[in-house]
Each structure stands twice: as structure tokens, then as C-alpha cells.
Design a protein around this motif. Structure first.
Motif: not given
Length: 346
Positions: A184, A186, A16, A189, A84, A114
Motif C-alpha cells: 500500500h 501513500y 510516515w 498524501f 510511505d 492510492y
């Protein structure tokens, strides 16, 4: 022009880190990477971005590592990120403008987690501006967090886990600017195994914190939420009760205990907790970046959902319509519920 240090603590983040550093390379004047024991190519990647790399012996305390990282920063401002997370290049000028104007020494940003989980009551659909950053996810749930601040003001992180500068900010009497500029995130993921290990690690550190500081409200709240997410309702309730016993003026324990009663199917008892919370005249919240108005809004949404369960539909409809009229962040979920019930939201 004001300068910016981006500070990160990392361990085995080769997957990442490139994306994160790529997102801020033209924003940061200095990149500080504090490595807590990587065995992959994390350090090599950081070097390609001219980062200043420091080793830190991990001591099971995120605040210690964060404070070490900001101690190495030499710029006028500090922005802290995790590996991340990214910042959109579209927003670089907003950061520069805030630093130039210097109206507030601390800036609250919106961390976007997200997800495709539309059942999350905080779920928001991705807007067109950040479709690229969403990386295929349909939506996100937001949290407000202090992420940028002026350097050399005596600010320190506190908390073995879920570390923040909030207490330090309060002690120093500093004001903050609340923005909707997104970070943002993540996390979703990552593999289920990594996520599970991280949650277990966080819970262990929270318990250790409780052992030597049993009256820390934020730590107790983090434990309550942790057990609620695990569906361990009994333990979660006990932590919300501890918060209530320490400070009856806070709304968070009423919200938490009400949610638990609703999960147990006792909607009438949940309604009593929510109504008691709504009647309280308070401006206090456990986290400075979570305003009381936001907590009240969450309580109202849950209250309306419970009214539906007890057959008190007119009361629920009135709450829903008022929330839509006031532009509530729960509007998408309310509209979905009204559609499910065959009722127009107009």
C-alpha cells in the motif's frame, strides 16, 4: 521457519515511518534502516522498533543505497519497502506461506498507488478487504514490482532511479512468482511541493543515466513516461522513438507514440500505431514484471477509445465487449464509457 529482513532506505520520514514499521513489526525478523541524511526524528523512530540503523552517504544513485541495505540483511528472505508504504497485517500469513514453500526465489507484489483520480485508465475501486488501508481514497492504480527475494543469491539492484533487480534476475536465470498481494503506497498524501521535488530529482537522475548509458531501454522508457506525464509530448515522443530504433519488437514505443498522437488529436495516426502493435507477435517487454499481455490490453483500450473519436463506433463496441467478456482490468472504465454513451454492457 524461514526468516525475513525488511530493508528500507530513508531520509526525513518521521511522518510516515511509524505507520510503515508498525505494519511489518510482527512479520519481520530483522528491520534494516539505511539513512541517507535525516535531520528529523527518523532514526529515533526506527530505534523504537529495534531496527538496525546504518548511515549511507547519498551519491545520487538509489540502486547503490538499496544494495547497501540488502548487504546488511542476515535473514533467509528480503522484503524491501519505502517509508510511505505498508503491508496489511491480513496478508502476513501469505508472506510466511510463500517463504515456507520456497517454490520461487523471487516474488512480485502489487504496488497500490492510492488516488481519487478516476480518469486514470488504470483506476480500480478499493475493495472491501482493504478499505482500512485505503485511508479514505476511493481507488488506486496498480503496478507489479519485484519486492521480495531470497537472500544471498547474488541479486543486485540496478538503476539510479526506479531501481529494480529485474536485470540481475534475468542474468541469473531466476524465475519469479507473480502475486496480487498488495503493497500500500501513500505518495498522494504528500504535499505538492514534496511530490514536485521528487519528480524533478528523478528526472535529473534519469538524464544522468542516459548520458553514460544511452541505450538502456528501461531508463529511456522512464524518461518517455516522465515527459508524457508532464505533457511534454515532443520530448516524450523522441524517447519512445529512441526505444523503437533500438528494438522494433517491443510494444511499449507503439503504445506511447499512439497515445501521443491521440493527445494531439490525430486519432487516425494513433490507430495505425495501435493496430501495428496488435499485429506484432512478440513476448518481449521492457520490464519483466509487466507482461506483454498487459501492454496489449492497454493498447486495445486506447484503440477502442480512438475508434470512438473517429466515429467507428461498432469497432469500439466490439473491442469493449470482448474486453469485458475476458475480465479486463479496464472493465470499470469501459462500463463508465458505455453508460455515458447510453449503451448496456450486457
Amino acid at each position: 521457519m524461514a526468516s525475513l529482513s525488511v530493508c528500507m532506505i530513508v531520509k526525513n520520514e518521521e511522518q510516515w515511518l511509524p505507520k510503515s514499521l508498525e505494519s511489518i513489526k510482527n512479520l519481520a525478523d530483522e528491520i534494516i534502516i539505511v539513512d541517507t541524511g535525516s535531520t528529523d526524528k527518523t532514526k529515533e523512530i526506527a530505534k523504537t522498533y529495534n531496527a538496525k540503523i546504518f548511515d549511507f552517504k547519498w551519491d545520487d544513485d538509489y540502486a547503490d543505497a538499496r544494495n547497501f541495505s540488502i548487504s546488511k540483511a542476515t535473514s533467509d528472505w528480503i522484503l524491501w519497502l519505502d517509508a510511505d508504504e505498508t503491508v496489511s497485517k491480513k496478508d502476513h500469513n501469505y508472506f510466511k506461506q510463500i517463504m515456507k514453500e520456497e517454490k520461487f526465489p523471487i516474488v512480485v507484489l502489487e504496488q497500490r498507488h492510492y488516488t481519487n483520480d478516476k480518469k486514470n485508465p488504470q483506476f480500480k475501486p478499493v475493495d472491501d478487504r482493504y478499505k482500512k488501508e485505503a485511508m479514505g481514497f476511493e481507488g488506486y492504480y496498480p503496478t507489479l514490482i519485484t519486492r521480495m527475494f531470497k537472500n544471498n543469491m547474488g541479486l543486485k539492484f540496478e538503476g539510479k532511479v526506479h531501481e529494480t533487480i529485474d536485470k540481475s534476475m534475468q542474468k541469473l536465470g531466476l524465475k519469479f512468482l507473480r502475486t496480487d498481494i498488495p503493497i500500500h503506497h501513500y505518495q498522494n498524501f504528500k504535499s505538492d511541493t514534496m511530490t514536485k521535488e521528487k519528480k524533478e530529482k528523478y528526472e535529473k537522475l534519469l538524464k544522468e543515466k542516459e548520458n553514460y548509458d544511452p541505450s538502456d531501454l528501461k531508463n529511456l522508457h522512464d524518461l518517455a513516461v516522465t515527459h508524457l506525464q508532464k505533457n511534454d509530448l515532443k520530448k516524450s515522443f523522441s524517447y519512445f522513438r529512441k526505444i523503437y530504433d533500438l528494438d522494433e519488437g517491443l510494444l511499449e514505443p507503439y503504445l506511447g507514440m499512439g497515445i501521443i498522437w491521440a493527445k494531439r488529436g490525430d486519432y487516425k495516426r494513433a490507430i495505425k500505431f495501435f493496430l501495428t502493435a496488435i499485429s506484432k507477435d512478440t513476448k518481449k517487454s521492457i520490464e519483466l514484471t509487466s507482461p506483454v499481455e498487459t501492454i496489449r490490453e492497454t493498447i486495445l483500450f486506447n484503440l477502442a477509445m480512438c475508434f470512438l473519436r473517429t466515429g467507428e463506433k461498432p469497432k469500439a463496441m466490439q473491442i469493449f465487449k470482448d474486453m469485458i467478456r475476458l475480465g479486463s482490468r479496464f472493465t470499470p472504465q469501459i462500463q463508465d464509457k458505455l453508460k455515458e454513451l447510453g449503451i448496456s454492457s450486457n
